[in-house]
Design an enzyme around this catalytic site. Structure first.
Site, PDB file in Angstrom:
ATOM      1  CB  CYS A  44     -18.854 -40.006 -30.940  1.00  0.00           C
ATOM      2  SG  CYS A  44     -19.600 -38.785 -29.861  1.00  0.00           S
ATOM      3  CE  LYS A  76     -10.479 -27.592 -39.434  1.00  0.00           C
ATOM      4  NZ  LYS A  76     -11.591 -27.724 -40.393  1.00  0.00           N
ATOM      5  CD  GLU A  95     -16.379 -43.715 -35.106  1.00  0.00           C
ATOM      6  OE1 GLU A  95     -15.424 -43.164 -35.668  1.00  0.00           O
ATOM      7  OE2 GLU A  95     -17.002 -43.202 -34.165  1.00  0.00           O
ATOM      8  CD  GLU A 103     -13.834 -36.549 -25.282  1.00  0.00           C
ATOM      9  OE1 GLU A 103     -14.146 -37.710 -25.621  1.00  0.00           O
ATOM     10  OE2 GLU A 103     -13.448 -36.262 -24.142  1.00  0.00           O
TER      11      GLU A 103
HETATM   12  P1  NAD Z   1     -12.301 -35.847 -38.791  1.00  0.00           P
HETATM   13  O1  NAD Z   1     -11.281 -36.411 -37.867  1.00  0.00           O
HETATM   14  O2  NAD Z   1     -12.205 -36.172 -40.226  1.00  0.00           O
HETATM   15  O3  NAD Z   1     -12.313 -34.249 -38.710  1.00  0.00           O
HETATM   16  C1  NAD Z   1     -12.497 -33.577 -37.479  1.00  0.00           C
HETATM   17  C2  NAD Z   1     -11.929 -32.165 -37.633  1.00  0.00           C
HETATM   18  O4  NAD Z   1     -10.513 -32.260 -37.758  1.00  0.00           O
HETATM   19  C3  NAD Z   1     -12.425 -31.402 -38.860  1.00  0.00           C
HETATM   20  O5  NAD Z   1     -12.625 -30.046 -38.540  1.00  0.00           O
HETATM   21  C4  NAD Z   1     -11.258 -31.577 -39.830  1.00  0.00           C
HETATM   22  O6  NAD Z   1     -11.196 -30.571 -40.812  1.00  0.00           O
HETATM   23  C5  NAD Z   1     -10.090 -31.498 -38.871  1.00  0.00           C
HETATM   24  N1  NAD Z   1      -8.838 -32.034 -39.412  1.00  0.00           N
HETATM   25  C6  NAD Z   1      -8.665 -33.023 -40.310  1.00  0.00           C
HETATM   26  N2  NAD Z   1      -7.343 -33.190 -40.572  1.00  0.00           N
HETATM   27  C7  NAD Z   1      -6.674 -32.287 -39.806  1.00  0.00           C
HETATM   28  C8  NAD Z   1      -5.287 -31.961 -39.650  1.00  0.00           C
HETATM   29  N3  NAD Z   1      -4.328 -32.585 -40.336  1.00  0.00           N
HETATM   30  N4  NAD Z   1      -4.980 -30.989 -38.793  1.00  0.00           N
HETATM   31  C9  NAD Z   1      -5.936 -30.341 -38.078  1.00  0.00           C
HETATM   32  N5  NAD Z   1      -7.256 -30.590 -38.219  1.00  0.00           N
HETATM   33  C10 NAD Z   1      -7.621 -31.563 -39.066  1.00  0.00           C
HETATM   34  O7  NAD Z   1     -13.733 -36.279 -38.185  1.00  0.00           O
HETATM   35  P2  NAD Z   1     -15.180 -36.036 -38.816  1.00  0.00           P
HETATM   36  O8  NAD Z   1     -15.360 -36.927 -39.993  1.00  0.00           O
HETATM   37  O9  NAD Z   1     -15.435 -34.580 -38.980  1.00  0.00           O
HETATM   38  O10 NAD Z   1     -16.114 -36.532 -37.604  1.00  0.00           O
HETATM   39  C11 NAD Z   1     -16.435 -37.863 -37.376  1.00  0.00           C
HETATM   40  C12 NAD Z   1     -15.599 -38.428 -36.244  1.00  0.00           C
HETATM   41  O11 NAD Z   1     -15.761 -37.618 -35.083  1.00  0.00           O
HETATM   42  C13 NAD Z   1     -16.041 -39.822 -35.825  1.00  0.00           C
HETATM   43  O12 NAD Z   1     -14.912 -40.626 -35.642  1.00  0.00           O
HETATM   44  C14 NAD Z   1     -16.754 -39.591 -34.506  1.00  0.00           C
HETATM   45  O13 NAD Z   1     -16.749 -40.688 -33.634  1.00  0.00           O
HETATM   46  C15 NAD Z   1     -15.977 -38.446 -33.947  1.00  0.00           C
HETATM   47  N6  NAD Z   1     -16.745 -37.739 -32.925  1.00  0.00           N
HETATM   48  C16 NAD Z   1     -16.384 -37.920 -31.621  1.00  0.00           C
HETATM   49  C17 NAD Z   1     -17.106 -37.296 -30.612  1.00  0.00           C
HETATM   50  C18 NAD Z   1     -16.705 -37.442 -29.170  1.00  0.00           C
HETATM   51  O14 NAD Z   1     -17.058 -36.582 -28.388  1.00  0.00           O
HETATM   52  N7  NAD Z   1     -15.990 -38.486 -28.799  1.00  0.00           N
HETATM   53  C19 NAD Z   1     -18.203 -36.488 -30.939  1.00  0.00           C
HETATM   54  C20 NAD Z   1     -18.535 -36.344 -32.270  1.00  0.00           C
HETATM   55  C21 NAD Z   1     -17.801 -36.971 -33.267  1.00  0.00           C
END
Ligand code: NAD
Length: 478
Positions: A283, A173, A380, A249
């Site tokens: 990130c 997803k 962040e 992550e």
């Molecule tokens: P997000 O948490 O909003 O979404 C991530 C994913 O989770 C998306 O596919 C979203 O649709 C899904 N999601 C949201 N609510 C959910 C729920 N209730 N149940 C299941 N899935 C759900 O994050 P984003 O805005 O897409 O990405 C940015 C974030 O990702 C930043 O905080 C960044 O630091 C982090 N990130 C971390 C790494 C790492 O490896 N540590 C790498 C890239 C990005």
């Protein structure tokens, strides 16, 4: 040119849904692709298909799995040019960065094809007579993969490739802001001869489709990358619904320490890259620059000048250094933090202003006079916003660097071997860099953080096996 269409992939069939356009953040009126939105029923069907396909996939000879993964990797690598343009148009990263990401995704599939030739178990001496003791590995089972928007191809690749390699089936997803890269990945995986149901794609909302994966009893594990708040919810749901294995992550607030003995040019290069490249949407971006008093003023002046000189523009224009931020919501959040930083008393020394006619393009913004207890330094932002915190010495720098709930990456710029070694020992982060930006990692090395940045085993490299397979201890008497 016709707009590419992407459907969901369920049990080897392409499944339609409510059609949605996907817009280019550099030109918001431009539709990059159209995707079929999955709903809960589609997600449920995808999980059932993955469940049904899993035993057969796990029993396939390793040579077959290797060949399929290798074909997927080669197909991605043969399409670097067009996939990179698509990725740059849907996410907004520079074309050169997008090419790097596509290449990385292809190499990742090929890497895990060959990882299967590494030893897959261990033999121990038994303490008992006529007993043979060994540790074997079996697949985790059905894996739900939930990914963010900032690496639309590389993050799905570094989760899907090891999952498939070690005999699991997958339901992916992706984030809804980047459906096209995931849609193309699904086409490539299906076209490489992957049996129906082994890899499934459901593009939809987290609240509906993501939630179905978290609560399904037919999923054995969730590999998640995204925000720390979402990650905490994923963890709670996984425990409540079948005590699934999960790997998270999450976010970062990564420090880059600059000591008085640093080469100023190296320090500015590391800070510029770590803070602003990819519009700060990594990130591992460095959003706290912790600078010793003796070099502080020269560093701030040189970095502000370099940030002001960056060209913000269309990602497809080779003259651009920075593309747009990914969405209007992300832009609003970034600008909110610029206001918060000002209100908290930090001083804008580069960028800081945004006009409506600039659309989603935001100039890199640097604050000086920040303190580590400001929201600017603790939360962040995920945009091209960074701040400088002044410190007196290495001890204080290490304390400030570690004073954060996060712990993904941490860097130091110094010419002192002793300082570098101390930092590697004492920095509270999963990735430590010396005289290099805090962002920029390699696919064969473990990736992950500590604290609020991570939960569970490391991703990438050989370490990925720890999540995607389960050790089974076997005793055989004879
Ligand atoms: P997000 O948490 O909003 O979404 C991530 C994913 O989770 C998306 O596919 C979203 O649709 C899904 N999601 C949201 N609510 C959910 C729920 N209730 N149940 C299941 N899935 C759900 O994050 P984003 O805005 O897409 O990405 C940015 C974030 O990702 C930043 O905080 C960044 O630091 C982090 N990130 C971390 C790494 C790492 O490896 N540590 C790498 C890239 C990005």
């Amino acid at each position: 040119m016709p707009v590419p269409q992407h459907l969901n992939l369920v049990g080897g069939e392409w499944v339609d849904g409510e059609r949605r356009p996907n817009h280019n953040p550099a030109r918001p009126g431009e539709v990059v692709s159209e995707y079929a939105r999955a709903d809960r029923d589609t997600a449920r069907a995808a999980v059932a298909a993955a469940r049904a396909a899993q035993p057969g996939w796990a029993r396939r000879p390793v040579g077959d799995r290797m060949a399929i993964l290798d074909r997927i990797g080669s197909a991605i690598l043969s399409r670097v040019d067009d996939l990179a343009v698509l990725l740059a148009r849907e996410e907004g990263k520079l074309l050169a960065e997008a090419r790097g990401e596509v290449t990385r995704a292809g190499q990742t599939f090929r890497y895990y094809a060959h990882q299967l030739l590494q030893p897959q178990g261990e033999v121990y001496a038994s303490t008992r007579e006529n007993v043979h003791a060994e540790v074997r590995r079996r697949p985790l089972g059905v894996v739900g993969v939930i990914t963010p928007w900032n690496y639309p191809l590389a993050i799905p690749a570094w989760k899907v490739a090891p999952a498939l390699a070690y005999g699991n089936t997958v339901v992916l997803k992706p984030a809804e802001l980047v459906p096209a890269s995931a849609g193309e990945l699904a086409r490539i995986v299906a076209g490489a001869g992957t049996p129906p149901g082994v890899f499934n794609l459901v593009t939809g909302s987290g609240r509906e489709v993501g939630e179905e994966l978290l609560t399904s009893r037919d999923i054995d594990g969730i590999s998640f990358t995204g925000g720390t708040g979402t990650g905490a919810h994923v963890a709670r749901q996984c425990i409540a619904h079948g005590n699934k294995r999960f790997q998270l992550e999450m976010g970062g607030k990564n420090p880059l320490v600059v000591l008085d003995d640093a080469d100023l040019e190296v320090a500015v290069r590391c800070a510029l890259d770590g803070s602003f490249f990819s519009s700060g949407q990594r990130c591992t971006a460095s959003s706290r620059l912790i600078v010793q008093a003796g070099i502080h003023d020269r560093f701030v002046e040189a970095l502000a000048t370099a940030a002001d000189a960056l060209r913000v523009g269309d990602p497809l224009d080779p003259g651009s250094d920075l593309g747009p931020v990914v969405s209007p919501d992300q832009l609003a959040q970034n600008l909110d933090y610029v206001r918060i930083g000002r209100d908290e008393g930090a001083t804008v020394v580069a960028g800081g202003a945004h006009r409506a006619d600039e659309g989603q393009f935001m100039r890199p913004t640097l604050f000086a006079d920040a303190r580590n207890d400001m929201r600017l330094a603790r939360e962040e932002i995920f945009g091209p916003v960074s701040c400088v915190i002044r410190v007196d010495d290495l001890d204080e720098a290490i304390d400030v660097a570690g004073d954060t709930p996060y712990g993904l990456s941490a860097g130091i710029v110094t010419t002192s071997l002793a300082a570098a070694e101390r930092f590697k020992r004492d920095a509270r982060a999963g990735i430590v860099t010396v005289n290099l930006p805090t962002a920029g990692t390699e696919l064969h090395l473990p990736f992950g953080g500590t604290g609020a940045s991570n939960h569970g085993p490391r991703e990438q490299g050989g370490y990925a096996r720890d999540f995607y397979s389960v050790p089974v201890t076997c005793y055989t008497g004879w």
